[in-house]
Design a protein around this motif. Sequence first.
Motif, PDB file in Angstrom:
ATOM      1  N   PRO A  47       2.558  38.418  -0.490  1.00 31.12           N
ATOM      2  CA  PRO A  47       3.732  38.275   0.386  1.00 31.12           C
ATOM      3  C   PRO A  47       5.059  38.528  -0.328  1.00 31.12           C
ATOM      4  N   ALA A  48       5.107  38.248  -1.614  1.00 30.51           N
ATOM      5  CA  ALA A  48       6.345  38.443  -2.368  1.00 30.51           C
ATOM      6  C   ALA A  48       6.703  39.920  -2.501  1.00 30.51           C
ATOM      7  N   ARG A  49       5.728  40.790  -2.339  1.00 31.62           N
ATOM      8  CA  ARG A  49       5.983  42.225  -2.485  1.00 31.62           C
ATOM      9  C   ARG A  49       6.179  42.915  -1.136  1.00 31.62           C
ATOM     10  N   MET A  50       6.099  42.146  -0.063  1.00 36.29           N
ATOM     11  CA  MET A  50       6.278  42.710   1.268  1.00 36.29           C
ATOM     12  C   MET A  50       7.749  43.096   1.475  1.00 36.29           C
ATOM     13  N   PRO A  51       8.025  44.319   1.939  1.00 36.42           N
ATOM     14  CA  PRO A  51       9.422  44.707   2.152  1.00 36.42           C
ATOM     15  C   PRO A  51      10.048  43.943   3.310  1.00 36.42           C
ATOM     16  N   ASP A  52      11.354  43.773   3.247  1.00 39.72           N
ATOM     17  CA  ASP A  52      12.112  43.166   4.340  1.00 39.72           C
ATOM     18  C   ASP A  52      12.537  44.295   5.277  1.00 39.72           C
ATOM     19  N   PHE A  53      12.176  44.202   6.542  1.00 42.82           N
ATOM     20  CA  PHE A  53      12.460  45.258   7.509  1.00 42.82           C
ATOM     21  C   PHE A  53      13.770  45.044   8.277  1.00 42.82           C
ATOM     22  N   THR A  54      14.503  43.973   7.985  1.00 52.83           N
ATOM     23  CA  THR A  54      15.660  43.610   8.800  1.00 52.83           C
ATOM     24  C   THR A  54      16.701  44.720   8.876  1.00 52.83           C
ATOM     25  N   ALA A  55      17.080  45.277   7.717  1.00 54.44           N
ATOM     26  CA  ALA A  55      18.094  46.338   7.718  1.00 54.44           C
ATOM     27  C   ALA A  55      17.606  47.558   8.484  1.00 54.44           C
ATOM     28  N   ALA A  56      16.333  47.909   8.317  1.00 49.19           N
ATOM     29  CA  ALA A  56      15.776  49.055   9.037  1.00 49.19           C
ATOM     30  C   ALA A  56      15.739  48.792  10.539  1.00 49.19           C
ATOM     31  N   CYS A  57      15.511  47.539  10.929  1.00 45.55           N
ATOM     32  CA  CYS A  57      15.456  47.197  12.354  1.00 45.55           C
ATOM     33  C   CYS A  57      16.827  47.303  13.012  1.00 45.55           C
ATOM     34  N   ALA A  58      17.880  47.229  12.219  1.00 42.56           N
ATOM     35  CA  ALA A  58      19.232  47.368  12.764  1.00 42.56           C
ATOM     36  C   ALA A  58      19.646  48.825  12.912  1.00 42.56           C
ATOM     37  N   ASP A  59      18.873  49.718  12.326  1.00 43.71           N
ATOM     38  CA  ASP A  59      19.192  51.158  12.349  1.00 43.71           C
ATOM     39  C   ASP A  59      18.149  51.861  13.215  1.00 43.71           C
ATOM     40  N   ARG A  60      18.485  52.120  14.475  1.00 38.73           N
ATOM     41  CA  ARG A  60      17.487  52.646  15.418  1.00 38.73           C
ATOM     42  C   ARG A  60      17.860  54.010  15.995  1.00 38.73           C
ATOM     43  N   GLN A  61      18.941  54.599  15.512  1.00 38.36           N
ATOM     44  CA  GLN A  61      19.406  55.878  16.061  1.00 38.36           C
ATOM     45  C   GLN A  61      18.351  56.966  15.897  1.00 38.36           C
ATOM     46  N   ARG A  62      17.969  57.606  16.980  1.00 40.74           N
ATOM     47  CA  ARG A  62      17.010  58.715  17.043  1.00 40.74           C
ATOM     48  C   ARG A  62      15.586  58.308  16.685  1.00 40.74           C
ATOM     49  N   LEU A  63      15.351  57.028  16.420  1.00 41.68           N
ATOM     50  CA  LEU A  63      14.008  56.595  16.049  1.00 41.68           C
ATOM     51  C   LEU A  63      13.044  56.743  17.217  1.00 41.68           C
ATOM     52  N   ASP A  64      13.511  56.451  18.441  1.00 37.71           N
ATOM     53  CA  ASP A  64      12.642  56.580  19.609  1.00 37.71           C
ATOM     54  C   ASP A  64      12.200  58.018  19.839  1.00 37.71           C
TER      55      ASP A  64
END
Length: 392
Positions: A47-64
């Motif tokens: 679990p300590a090596r799991m990346p934090d997705f929070t910043a990526a979750c705030a950046d959604r432009q063109r992802l859909d």
Amino acid sequence: MKNALLLTVIVACCLPLFGCPKKTEIEPDTEWQLPEGQVALRKITDPARMPDFTAACADRQRLDVALANSIHYMRKDASKKFFPYGGPGQEVEITHEQALASLLAFQQLLGQNLPPAEMNRRIRAMFDVYESVGYDNKGTVRFTAYYTPTFTASRTETPQFRYPIYRLPENAQVTADQGTVAMPNASRQQIESQGLLRGQELFYLADAFEAYVVQIQGSARLKLTDGTMAGIGYAGCNGMDYHPIRDRMVADGVLTKKQTNLKGMFEYFRANPQDVPTYTWQNPRFVFHVERSGPAVGSINEPVTKMRTVATDKKIFPRACLTLVSATLPAAGPTGMLEERPMSFFALDQDSGGGIRKAGRCDIYMGDDARGEALAGYTHHDGQLYYLFLKQ
């Protein structure tokens, strides 16, 4: 004993005068090969090596948009022949069903428009995370970038436009590792110096290095002399390995390492056009093109999306799947100047490239404008590449 002590004192006193020897910067081997039977992805269980997705979750432009393109590809029967990824006897096995279900689950999650922290929590609960083993077997990946250039061109050869872009010859064959291949025994130097593709010209450019850049980037937009626009995309290659020309240019002293970006290379070759074949012929790989309308497409024959499409070695990475890029990369600052900043964003693995081989390499698509060209020319950074798959 006294002599030894005296020598130690002399050396210690001299060090401030002469300094320590400078460390030689050793370029890492980003082309490190995976051991036989090893897959490029490794499941994260700590679990300590799991990346934090929070910043990526705030950046959604063109992802859909990019996500929908991957889902469209995975729903084609042709995509099934590239799965499962991994398999019995390996620590990773991803079925086609699981890969598609992962994309659909993430699409549904994205559509809920959750706050970044909540979306991060749900991703951690729903998905297993795998990391690329990288070029050092420790997860370090070298990120570079590409873009769709725009050049002026002519459909016919003229005194100004005399550097051709070629169509795919009729003797092309589809191979398992290189895709569509034609003229496998002819290098770039042989093809160009001997005129082996005479009669196969699609368009002509005014600059020899521009013609080379089109081959490296895979696609281009062309402003034709009659006022119309045309597009070209990747159609195949000669099957030979890609060799970057930057190392030879640095070794010859014509450019410094900091100058070996597209801007620096264009400036050098415009001042020294006679040197274009001297260096481009060091790369034996040759690319053929096809005229096509619409946006540039990747190796899965789906449109590529700015900052949402990545290119990897498709022999060792799963096609069309969801990834997280985590690296310090160049970006446009408040004044428009490029600056480096830590980034974390979701992207889809939708493309491949002649220079993107092995587990330690990944190319990010930067778009088709001037900023994309600038970013593509300066991206040469290390980071981590993760893949997300729905938990069984």
